[in-house]
Design an enzyme around this catalytic site. Structure first.
Site, PDB file in Angstrom:
ATOM      1  CB  SER A 194       0.559 -36.424 -58.461  1.00 28.21           C
ATOM      2  OG  SER A 194      -0.213 -36.161 -57.326  1.00 28.21           O
ATOM      3  CG  ASP A 215      -1.582 -33.255 -54.677  1.00 28.87           C
ATOM      4  OD1 ASP A 215      -2.757 -32.731 -55.066  1.00 28.87           O
ATOM      5  OD2 ASP A 215      -1.097 -34.302 -55.025  1.00 28.87           O
ATOM      6  CG  ASP A 255      -2.997 -34.229 -58.969  1.00 24.82           C
ATOM      7  OD1 ASP A 255      -2.233 -34.023 -57.968  1.00 24.82           O
ATOM      8  OD2 ASP A 255      -3.196 -35.406 -59.460  1.00 24.82           O
ATOM      9  CB  THR A 289      -0.035 -49.024 -49.980  1.00 25.20           C
ATOM     10  OG1 THR A 289      -0.005 -49.608 -48.743  1.00 25.20           O
ATOM     11  CG2 THR A 289       0.084 -47.661 -49.907  1.00 25.20           C
ATOM     12  CD  GLU A 342      -3.184 -42.976 -50.746  1.00 24.13           C
ATOM     13  OE1 GLU A 342      -2.998 -44.220 -50.730  1.00 24.13           O
ATOM     14  OE2 GLU A 342      -3.102 -42.207 -51.541  1.00 24.13           O
ATOM     15  CE  LYS A 384      -4.040 -39.432 -54.467  1.00 22.69           C
ATOM     16  NZ  LYS A 384      -3.904 -40.789 -55.368  1.00 22.69           N
TER      17      LYS A 384
END
Length: 604
Positions: free
Chosen positions: A167, A322, A324, A397, A421, A435
């Protein structure tokens, strides 16, 4: 701590099992140097100790660490061991009479050529191991965005999915993210079951060769991409740009040296939007990340290259994925030439209100519409939900919890139209339950076009939302904390021997929620938290009489102690007053609760 002799023995045994000749020979060279008792011996032993005194933990959604040799790092043997454990767990989880399990594997562009390590190789190893254990596996072709893996798992009815990616981590890292058959990241009991199975599968049970395997199945990957974008177009594109105006901001886009550019471009096409202007220096996948020290669009300075390009091209907006492409960052250049870099909570509110207006408000029963946010995210969407009557819930989270709760609410008859988030992770609609920065880029751009068609800016539109729903001002950040024991001692101090605090720095406390073990929530009749508790990943939330909520947690993937502090302004109080009140309060609170200097915490 193992003795030097034990470290050397473990390293030699590892090298005998490692199928990668480069990492194996590197270990054997260090073993020889450490045994020689020469000038190089201390350094060699230190390198071996770092790599062999601990094992990479299977934790948040899977694995993530630096690429190198030894059980503490990402490498061929760790991948083989992990896949063997994963295969065992998947096979043992089958219900009687269920069809044979299948898997989907994707990968990004991460690589460390000097040791022959890469995401592609790890993905190939994954396919080889799973298929050797009787689990047919689709290896997606070429570099793909992370959201395509959970989409493919759901679309194909696979039992499990793996995305090999680090990521937004530093360039030397790689990772192994696992999705269950429901298309969501793994949660208990699966994560613990897989972890245990890995530890029972440390000896390779085969050769698992990858010669001639290639980069994946292009035809099936193309079909899945067509379905993915068709689903986005049908479920998320409103046609607002075509209906209302030909006015649209000029948009610059950066893939942050990651995989996102072609997929973000196709997202814009799906929404019938004008093409964006890609930042040339960051458009193509590049595992060295030459223009960013830390390829995380949230980090200070990460968007500087894109902003310079946008200014030169006359662009008003910058959208960034980002590496990925599962997260989305946004910045806007105002008419005065100054940039606003929107926080994750602000993007979440903008997208959430848009999704309500375009989709949720048209539902026959608004009470069956739902939105989700992580517990450390802004409470503003909760205020929006209270105004309009839709359901809003918080989760722990991490998007694995958002995805898990999304699926639960869906089973109960709710339509979950948005989840987010604050760490710039957004899920619009139900195309995936994770996401997705690719679809979020299209949704945000379509919203921005409508905002600009009214003669507004995105920042101006956000301010109008504050005026409608209340001023919510946040101060989120972190301290570097490399010793987990220090983080735990901070939590123990906050607990104050089980009495907690009635005030902090003169500010009256009205509520405490402690998601450590055994857990505590002053708002519940039995004082037991509704959300799950964890001894290894505690989080403490403190609510103050003045409307401030402060939350503290240690990161599960980085050496950081994080804080999330938000002040909800009272009616009639202007934003600048709320900002100043929060600034003063944060200084006092962080010093009194965290004692940064005494605990050796370093500010970001």
């Amino acid at each position: 701590m193992p003795s030097p002799a034990e470290i050397i023995s473990a390293a030699a045994a590892w090298a005998s099992l490692d199928p990668n000749p480069l990492t194996s020979s590197a270990v054997l060279s260090l073993v020889s140097a450490a045994q020689a008792q020469g000038p190089a011996s201390p350094a060699a032993l230190a390198s071996l100790t770092s790599a062999f005194s601990s094992r990479i933990a299977f934790g948040t959604a899977g694995l993530r660490a630096a690429m190198s040799f030894g059980p503490a790092h990402m490498n061929d043997l760790v991948i083989i061991q992990t896949c063997q454990g994963l295969a065992s767990y998947v096979l043992s989880s089958r219900s009687p009479g269920s069809p044979p399990p299948t898997a989907v594997v994707g990968y990004d562009h991460r690589e460390l050529p000097e040791l022959g390590l890469s995401s592609l190789l790890f993905a190939q190893r994954t396919k080889a191991v799973l298929e050797a254990r009787g689990i047919p596996t689709l290896l997606l072709s070429g570099f793909v965005p992370t959201p395509l893996v959970p989409f493919a798992v759901s679309e194909r009815g696979a039992a499990v999915g793996v995305m090999v990616t680090a990521s937004h981590n530093p360039k030397g890292d790689d990772g192994y993210k696992v999705y269950w058959g429901d298309g969501s990241q793994i949660v208990p009991p699966h994560d613990g079951g897989i972890k245990d199975a890995i530890l029972e599968s440390l000896t390779p049970g085969g050769e698992y060769g990858v010669a001639g395997m290639g980069g994946g199945e292009g035809g099936e990957t193309g079909r899945l991409l067509d379905l993915y974008f068709a689903r986005i177009g049908r479920k998320l594109a409103t046609g607002s740009y075509e209906r209302h105006s030909r006015t649209c901001p000029k948009i610059a886009y950066t893939a942050m040296h990651g995989v996102g550019a072609p997929f973000a471009a196709r997202s814009f096409e799906t929404f019938s939007l004008p093409p964006f202007h890609p930042v040339p220096s960051q458009r193509s996948p590049d595992a060295t990340f030459p223009t960013v020290a830390f390829p995380n669009p949230e980090e200070k300075g990460a968007l500087d290259e894109a902003k310079r390009f946008a200014e030169a091209e006359g662009c008003e907006l910058v959208l960034a994925n980002d590496p990925d492409a599962d997260r989305l960052a946004v910045a806007e250049r105002g008419k005065d030439g100054q940039w606003t870099v929107f926080k994750g909570d602000q993007i979440g509110v903008l997208l959430g209100v848009w999704m309500w207006r375009e989709f949720g408000s048209k539902a026959p029963d608004p009470s069956k519409v739902a939105m989700l946010a992580s517990a450390v995210s802004s409470k503003m969407l909760k205020a929006v939900a209270a105004r309009h009557g839709f359901k809003f819930e918080e989760t722990l989270t991490g998007f694995k919890w958002l995805g898990h709760e999304n699926l639960r609410l869906t089973r109960e008859g709710h339509e979950v139209i948005f989840s987010y988030e604050e760490a710039i992770g957004f899920c619009c609609g139900d195309v995936v339950v994770d996401k997705d920065g690719v679809s979020a880029a299209g949704v945000f751009a379509e919203m921005a076009c409508e905002v600009y068609s009214r003669g507004e800016t995105v920042a101006g539109h956000l301010q109008s939302l504050y005026q409608t729903y209340g001023e919510f001002v946040s101060n989120n950040g972190y301290y570097f904390c490399h010793d987990p024991a220090i983080a735990m001692s901070i939590f123990d101090s906050m607990r104050n021997g089980g009495k907690y605090f009635e005030q902090v720095g003169g500010y009256k406390v009205t509520g405490i929620r402690d998601l450590g073990v055994p857990g505590y929530d002053s708002a519940q009749p039995d004082k037991k938290p509704v959300l799950p508790c964890s001894a290894s990943s505690p989080m403490i939330s403190i609510t103050f009489e003045n409307g401030c909520v402060a939350q503290f947690r240690a990161s599960g993937t980085e050496p950081k102690f994080k804080y999330y502090i938000e002040m909800a302004g009272k009616p009639g109080v202007t934003r600048d007053v709320v900002e100043e009140d929060l600034r003063v309060m944060c200084e006092v609170m962080l010093e009194e609760l965290l004692h940064p200097e005494a605990n050796g915490l370093k500010a970001a």
